[in-house]
Motif scaffolding. Structure first.
Motif, PDB file in Angstrom:
ATOM      1  N   GLU A 126       0.897  -1.223   0.223  1.00 29.60           N
ATOM      2  CA  GLU A 126       0.000  -0.134  -0.100  1.00 29.60           C
ATOM      3  C   GLU A 126       0.958   1.308  -0.047  1.00 29.60           C
ATOM      4  O   GLU A 126       0.378   2.260  -0.222  1.00 29.60           O
ATOM      5  N   ASN A 127       2.299   1.137   0.269  1.00 28.21           N
ATOM      6  CA  ASN A 127       3.382   2.216   0.239  1.00 28.21           C
ATOM      7  C   ASN A 127       4.504   1.629   0.382  1.00 28.21           C
ATOM      8  O   ASN A 127       4.490   0.289   0.244  1.00 28.21           O
ATOM      9  N   ILE A 128       5.422   2.468   0.187  1.00 31.72           N
ATOM     10  CA  ILE A 128       6.774   2.017   0.190  1.00 31.72           C
ATOM     11  C   ILE A 128       7.315   0.705   1.126  1.00 31.72           C
ATOM     12  O   ILE A 128       7.820  -0.074   0.979  1.00 31.72           O
ATOM     13  N   ASP A 129       6.881   1.489   2.363  1.00 26.90           N
ATOM     14  CA  ASP A 129       7.436   0.464   3.441  1.00 26.90           C
ATOM     15  C   ASP A 129       6.698  -0.784   3.717  1.00 26.90           C
ATOM     16  O   ASP A 129       7.338  -1.814   4.016  1.00 26.90           O
ATOM     17  N   ASP A 130       5.376  -0.772   3.362  1.00 29.76           N
ATOM     18  CA  ASP A 130       4.524  -1.898   3.410  1.00 29.76           C
ATOM     19  C   ASP A 130       5.134  -2.613   2.037  1.00 29.76           C
ATOM     20  O   ASP A 130       5.351  -4.079   2.375  1.00 29.76           O
ATOM     21  N   THR A 131       5.549  -2.442   1.047  1.00 28.73           N
ATOM     22  CA  THR A 131       5.902  -3.038  -0.087  1.00 28.73           C
ATOM     23  C   THR A 131       7.252  -3.809   0.261  1.00 28.73           C
ATOM     24  O   THR A 131       7.701  -4.919   0.056  1.00 28.73           O
ATOM     25  N   LEU A 132       8.201  -3.154   1.087  1.00 29.06           N
ATOM     26  CA  LEU A 132       9.495  -3.692   1.458  1.00 29.06           C
ATOM     27  C   LEU A 132       9.188  -4.598   2.788  1.00 29.06           C
ATOM     28  O   LEU A 132      10.074  -5.500   2.766  1.00 29.06           O
ATOM     29  N   ASP A 133       8.473  -4.392   3.452  1.00 26.64           N
ATOM     30  CA  ASP A 133       7.930  -5.429   4.423  1.00 26.64           C
ATOM     31  C   ASP A 133       7.519  -6.864   3.754  1.00 26.64           C
ATOM     32  O   ASP A 133       7.986  -8.023   4.135  1.00 26.64           O
ATOM     33  N   LYS A 134       6.860  -6.782   2.545  1.00 23.88           N
ATOM     34  CA  LYS A 134       6.696  -7.653   1.736  1.00 23.88           C
ATOM     35  C   LYS A 134       7.505  -8.497   1.080  1.00 23.88           C
ATOM     36  O   LYS A 134       7.683  -9.712   0.914  1.00 23.88           O
ATOM     37  N   VAL A 135       8.361  -7.473   0.637  1.00 24.04           N
ATOM     38  CA  VAL A 135       9.866  -7.948   0.049  1.00 24.04           C
ATOM     39  C   VAL A 135      10.529  -8.900   1.033  1.00 24.04           C
ATOM     40  O   VAL A 135      11.136 -10.041   0.807  1.00 24.04           O
ATOM     41  N   GLN A 136      10.697  -8.488   2.329  1.00 24.27           N
ATOM     42  CA  GLN A 136      11.250  -9.591   3.630  1.00 24.27           C
ATOM     43  C   GLN A 136      10.607 -10.749   3.582  1.00 24.27           C
ATOM     44  O   GLN A 136      11.139 -11.638   3.935  1.00 24.27           O
ATOM     45  N   GLU A 137       9.146 -10.763   3.449  1.00 23.87           N
ATOM     46  CA  GLU A 137       8.463 -11.930   3.509  1.00 23.87           C
ATOM     47  C   GLU A 137       8.914 -12.950   2.627  1.00 23.87           C
ATOM     48  O   GLU A 137       9.017 -13.966   2.745  1.00 23.87           O
ATOM     49  N   CYS A 138       9.074 -12.432   1.277  1.00 21.62           N
ATOM     50  CA  CYS A 138       9.453 -13.265   0.232  1.00 21.62           C
ATOM     51  C   CYS A 138      10.846 -13.819   0.425  1.00 21.62           C
ATOM     52  O   CYS A 138      10.960 -15.028   0.310  1.00 21.62           O
ATOM     53  N   ILE A 139      11.693 -13.060   1.022  1.00 24.21           N
ATOM     54  CA  ILE A 139      12.982 -13.437   0.963  1.00 24.21           C
ATOM     55  C   ILE A 139      13.062 -14.596   2.335  1.00 24.21           C
ATOM     56  O   ILE A 139      13.741 -15.503   2.038  1.00 24.21           O
ATOM     57  N   ASP A 140      12.130 -14.257   3.307  1.00 25.02           N
ATOM     58  CA  ASP A 140      12.184 -15.403   4.040  1.00 25.02           C
ATOM     59  C   ASP A 140      11.563 -16.785   3.766  1.00 25.02           C
ATOM     60  O   ASP A 140      11.897 -17.699   4.500  1.00 25.02           O
ATOM     61  N   GLN A 141      10.794 -16.596   2.739  1.00 25.71           N
ATOM     62  CA  GLN A 141      10.109 -17.676   2.048  1.00 25.71           C
ATOM     63  C   GLN A 141      11.293 -18.616   1.313  1.00 25.71           C
ATOM     64  O   GLN A 141      11.026 -19.647   0.712  1.00 25.71           O
ATOM     65  N   GLY A 142      12.452 -17.769   1.174  1.00 24.65           N
ATOM     66  CA  GLY A 142      13.347 -18.427   0.166  1.00 24.65           C
ATOM     67  C   GLY A 142      13.541 -17.756  -1.343  1.00 24.65           C
ATOM     68  O   GLY A 142      14.375 -18.305  -2.019  1.00 24.65           O
ATOM     69  N   PHE A 143      12.812 -16.900  -1.580  1.00 21.29           N
ATOM     70  CA  PHE A 143      12.516 -16.246  -2.914  1.00 21.29           C
ATOM     71  C   PHE A 143      14.104 -15.467  -3.233  1.00 21.29           C
ATOM     72  O   PHE A 143      14.469 -14.557  -2.277  1.00 21.29           O
ATOM     73  N   LYS A 144      14.693 -15.411  -4.313  1.00 19.36           N
ATOM     74  CA  LYS A 144      15.857 -14.684  -4.486  1.00 19.36           C
ATOM     75  C   LYS A 144      15.793 -13.790  -5.524  1.00 19.36           C
ATOM     76  O   LYS A 144      16.717 -12.930  -5.870  1.00 19.36           O
ATOM     77  N   ALA A 145      14.381 -13.676  -5.960  1.00 17.68           N
ATOM     78  CA  ALA A 145      13.987 -12.642  -6.794  1.00 17.68           C
ATOM     79  C   ALA A 145      12.697 -12.250  -6.725  1.00 17.68           C
ATOM     80  O   ALA A 145      11.682 -13.044  -6.405  1.00 17.68           O
ATOM     81  N   VAL A 146      12.390 -10.695  -6.573  1.00 17.12           N
ATOM     82  CA  VAL A 146      11.134 -10.431  -6.098  1.00 17.12           C
ATOM     83  C   VAL A 146      10.687  -9.099  -7.052  1.00 17.12           C
ATOM     84  O   VAL A 146      11.383  -8.137  -7.468  1.00 17.12           O
ATOM     85  N   ARG A 147       9.362  -8.883  -7.261  1.00 11.62           N
ATOM     86  CA  ARG A 147       8.998  -7.871  -8.226  1.00 11.62           C
ATOM     87  C   ARG A 147       8.309  -7.046  -7.272  1.00 11.62           C
ATOM     88  O   ARG A 147       7.306  -7.495  -6.300  1.00 11.62           O
ATOM     89  N   LEU A 148       8.703  -5.934  -7.305  1.00 13.24           N
ATOM     90  CA  LEU A 148       8.002  -4.812  -6.556  1.00 13.24           C
ATOM     91  C   LEU A 148       7.133  -3.896  -6.978  1.00 13.24           C
ATOM     92  O   LEU A 148       7.154  -3.309  -8.149  1.00 13.24           O
ATOM     93  N   GLN A 149       5.916  -3.787  -6.424  1.00 13.03           N
ATOM     94  CA  GLN A 149       4.901  -2.865  -6.745  1.00 13.03           C
ATOM     95  C   GLN A 149       4.303  -2.087  -5.640  1.00 13.03           C
ATOM     96  O   GLN A 149       4.147  -2.831  -4.675  1.00 13.03           O
ATOM     97  N   SER A 150       4.105  -0.890  -5.847  1.00 13.00           N
ATOM     98  CA  SER A 150       3.508  -0.037  -4.775  1.00 13.00           C
ATOM     99  C   SER A 150       2.265   0.862  -5.150  1.00 13.00           C
ATOM    100  O   SER A 150       2.153   1.245  -6.371  1.00 13.00           O
ATOM    101  N   ALA A 151       1.382   1.123  -4.345  1.00 17.62           N
ATOM    102  CA  ALA A 151       0.482   2.070  -4.664  1.00 17.62           C
ATOM    103  C   ALA A 151       0.934   3.441  -4.832  1.00 17.62           C
ATOM    104  O   ALA A 151       1.713   3.753  -4.188  1.00 17.62           O
ATOM    105  N   ILE A 152       0.330   3.865  -5.657  1.00 17.42           N
ATOM    106  CA  ILE A 152       0.759   5.369  -6.110  1.00 17.42           C
ATOM    107  C   ILE A 152      -0.164   6.405  -5.440  1.00 17.42           C
ATOM    108  O   ILE A 152      -1.472   6.244  -5.635  1.00 17.42           O
TER     109      ILE A 152
END
Length: 405
Positions: A126-152
């Motif tokens: 929903e914003n930059i910080d929320d997106t980055l928190d979700k990136v962390q969740e992806c990393i924690d799940q083992g993903f080594k590549a993540v697509r970033l999208q944030s609400a404008i």
């Protein structure tokens, strides 16, 4: 081994899927995915009224000949409806050939080039910080590549961001008319460089980053964005601009070294031939369902390899697990495979209909050695989820001008 019957199923376990079942005289059957999001009944009718009657009695092993018969044998070639119909039949025939031979389809395509299929996950905030928190969740799940999208900020809805919807499937819903969303390039440009600046500050280079523009920009705007993002070292920038005029990508390529990915709406090799042979993109993103099945994608990937272009198949949730399995067999056996988009194996309802043995491990999909594609389809369960008309959104500029969604 002749084709005795072909069945077409349209079900909606949260979103619509068109599934084809080709049955041979000895009872062996194969499955294919013919889903065209928002035009599902068009492809189902194309199959039932125009394709099925032509295939009864034909040899199920003649995959290439049937592919050419359905492609060259009609005056009206190409397009999403035709190619999705061809794709479903093609996948089903490969599935049958694998089952009869007792081998997984990837073995029929030349065998493994790698042990598993690398994926990129989605982080939509929903914003930059929320997106980055979700990136962390992806990393924690083992993903080594993540697509970033944030609400404008300043826009009521943003592509890739679900708002109050819990997942992609609920977002699709049953809408009487296509929803309309606003777009502002100026507001978008204020956000995206800051998103990737903060992402690199927080995560360094421990993970690959990607971003989907979803064709919202003009070519010169895409060139500007690519140049702004060069310092953040993206794996690729996806669908920067519409490329119906493939000359557009010469302009983008001239101005930026950010890798470019394109092709999820392409249906044949002719849609991407110039982009590939002129090396205007780095990843081709065709989907097996929309580009003529395993046979169609194999033709495209082999051509792309000549020009150092890798494959990165489209992996949206409107592609059923049958298509995803087809991608896995292609990905694991294609030398110039790059990365696979991944949004999960489906919601709980779809998991009761489509059964498979694919597993997720450390940011990769591992496929089992079940004969054929390794996916089964529960017809009875599918009947509990009838078709629901729905649409993808429509995009307009803030002044009301229709724009690219």
């Amino acid at each position: 081994m002749n084709i005795q019957d072909i069945k077409v199923f349209v079900c909606s376990p949260g979103r619509n899927f068109v599934t084809v079942k080709v049955i041979t005289e000895d009872g062996t059957y194969g499955l294919g995915d013919a889903t065209v999001n928002g035009r599902e009944l068009a492809v189902a009718t194309y199959l039932e009224e125009h394709v099925v009657p032509c295939l009864i009695g034909r040899d199920a092993h003649s995959i290439e000949d049937i592919w050419q018969y359905l492609y060259q044998g009609v005056y009206w070639r190409r397009g999403p409806i035709t190619m999705a119909a061809i794709a479903a039949i093609d996948m089903a025939l490969w599935d049958i050939k694998g089952k009869v031979s007792g081998l997984p389809v990837y073995q029929l395509l030349g065998g493994k080039c790698r042990t598993g299929v690398n994926l990129y996950a989605h982080a939509n905030g929903e914003n930059i910080d929320d997106t980055l928190d979700k990136v962390q969740e992806c990393i924690d799940q083992g993903f080594k590549a993540v697509r970033l999208q944030s609400a404008i900020p300043g826009l009521s809805e943003t592509y890739g961001v679900l708002g109050d919807k819990k997942d992609y499937f609920e977002l699709q819903g049953n809408r009487p008319l296509p929803p309309e969303q606003e777009w502002s390039t100026a507001k978008y440009f204020k956000l995206i460089p800051e998103l990737f600046k903060k992402a690199r500050e927080r995560f360094g280079n421990q993970v690959h980053f990607l971003h989907d523009v979803h064709s919202r920009l003009t070519p010169i705007e895409s060139a500007k964005l690519g140049k702004m993002l060069e310092k953040y070292n993206l794996l690729f920038l996806e669908d920067a601009s519409i490329a119906e005029n493939q000359e557009n990508y010469k302009l983008i390529r001239h101005h930026t070294t950010t890798p470019l990915a394109l092709g999820e709406t392409y249906n044949t090799i002719w849609d991407c031939k110039d982009l590939l042979q002129n090396q205007l993109i780095d990843y081709i993103r065709v989907a097996a369902t929309h580009a003529g099945g395993i046979t169609g994608v194999k033709k495209i990937s082999d051509f792309a390899a000549v020009y150092n272009v890798r494959t990165a198949p489209h992996g949206a949730p409107d592609l059923s697990p049958i298509c995803f399995a087809a991608h896995m067999h292609l990905n694991i056996s294609t030398h110039n495979f790059g990365i696979q988009e991944f949004v999960g194996f489906g919601n709980e309802e779809s998991k009761t209909i489509f059964k498979h043995g694919m597993t997720l491990e450390n940011g990769m999909v591992l496929i089992d050695d079940a004969p054929g594609l390794g996916v089964d389809f529960d017809e009875t369960k599918a009947s509990e989820f009838p078709y629901k008309r729905s649409y993808l959104p429509v995009s307009r500029l803030e002044d009301g001008t229709l724009w690219h969604w």
